[in-house]
Enzyme design. Sequence first.
Site, short mmCIF file in Angstrom:
data_model
loop_
_atom_site.label_atom_id
_atom_site.label_comp_id
_atom_site.label_asym_id
_atom_site.label_seq_id
_atom_site.Cartn_x
_atom_site.Cartn_y
_atom_site.Cartn_z
N PRO A 4 83.21 27.41 28.57
CA PRO A 4 83.15 28.47 27.45
C PRO A 4 84.73 28.50 26.70
CG PRO A 4 82.33 29.63 29.52
CD PRO A 4 82.83 28.31 29.64
N LYS A 5 85.68 28.35 27.61
CA LYS A 5 87.20 28.43 26.73
C LYS A 5 87.25 27.24 26.02
CE LYS A 5 91.80 28.37 27.05
NZ LYS A 5 92.21 26.83 26.80
#
Length: 328
Positions: free
Chosen positions: A250-251
């Site tokens: 996600p990051k």
Amino acid sequence: MKITLKISPEEYKGPFNLINTIRSGQTSQPAWFYKDDYFRELINVAGKPCLVKISQRSCKKDSTMDIVVECPENLEEDVIKARIMEIFGLNDDLNDLYEYLRSDPMLEPTIKFCNGLRLFKAHDVFECLISSISSANCSIIRWNKAIKDIKMKWGDEYKFPSGTFYTFPKPEILANVPEHDLEEMQRCEDNLPEDFKFTNNLKSCGVGYRAKYIIKAAEMVQTEIELDKLGNMSYENAFNTLLKIPGVGPKVADCILCYGYGYGYGKAFPVDVWIGRIVSELYFNGEEIKPQKVRQFGMEKFGEHAGYVQLYLFHYARKSGLLDSLKK
DNA sequence: TTACAGGAGCGAC
DNA sequence: GTCGCTCCTGTA
């Protein structure tokens, strides 16, 4: 040939600080090479490799940018200018952003610490993808060095009067480089001296265990993932597509959307441990929150400004001493 | 010297 | 879906 031009503050909205923008550690690309007041990088402009040198006179914020471009043939000034405006986020309206930041007492202080800081957009989205993968679990200094190493080893070399520069290698090149020194050794058929150092492999660039992710990512963008089409998808669609790439969680996916594609993806809110701690400190009384919750909170609360808010929060925390206090 | 920090993958529940 | 261990390297 050599082209000189200027971009003055009247041509964009709000302040601009070149040094802070280039050195803020955004994963679109490593920091540009700095020498004699000019930041330098090899940029593809209208299909032509150009050495772009940019200086912002003195240290005064909002001052005019002096630009020198060395390129193989003549190029329209407007085309070069548009490219530079895009890379340095000069199409973003910072006056509008600051008005928004001032409406939230927690965000208002970030303005004076980050004045003129802008999103530093990718000039090569594949480079941005690999930079972002390399940045995971890694310091800014380390991944910057890794990307520069990769460019020197496998990028195309261009010599200019003011130095030699390299492009970021194309996916088809990177997909075929040896992962580690053992693989490099196996590919060598020559009789090498006993003490030969194997340095033409990905791991030797300092990417560590991410080497196999990088190679796989380079393979995937040639087949199932079309980087050029990501910019036209909905945010959720683009995010989920990126998650299919190994090394992209996600990051990293949010970093790619934020720095690689900018515009449409202002609502991407990349959450690392620091943003988690900062958000927790400012909005949740220091209570521990899971990264997924922080991301959801950031996207809902900051909306289209989320990308800039995360950039500003991080740099505000770094410069104000908040980050140091959160380390303890 | 060893321990830890930093995102993502992966297997276990 | 969530937990906890692992990956590699730099730094303390």
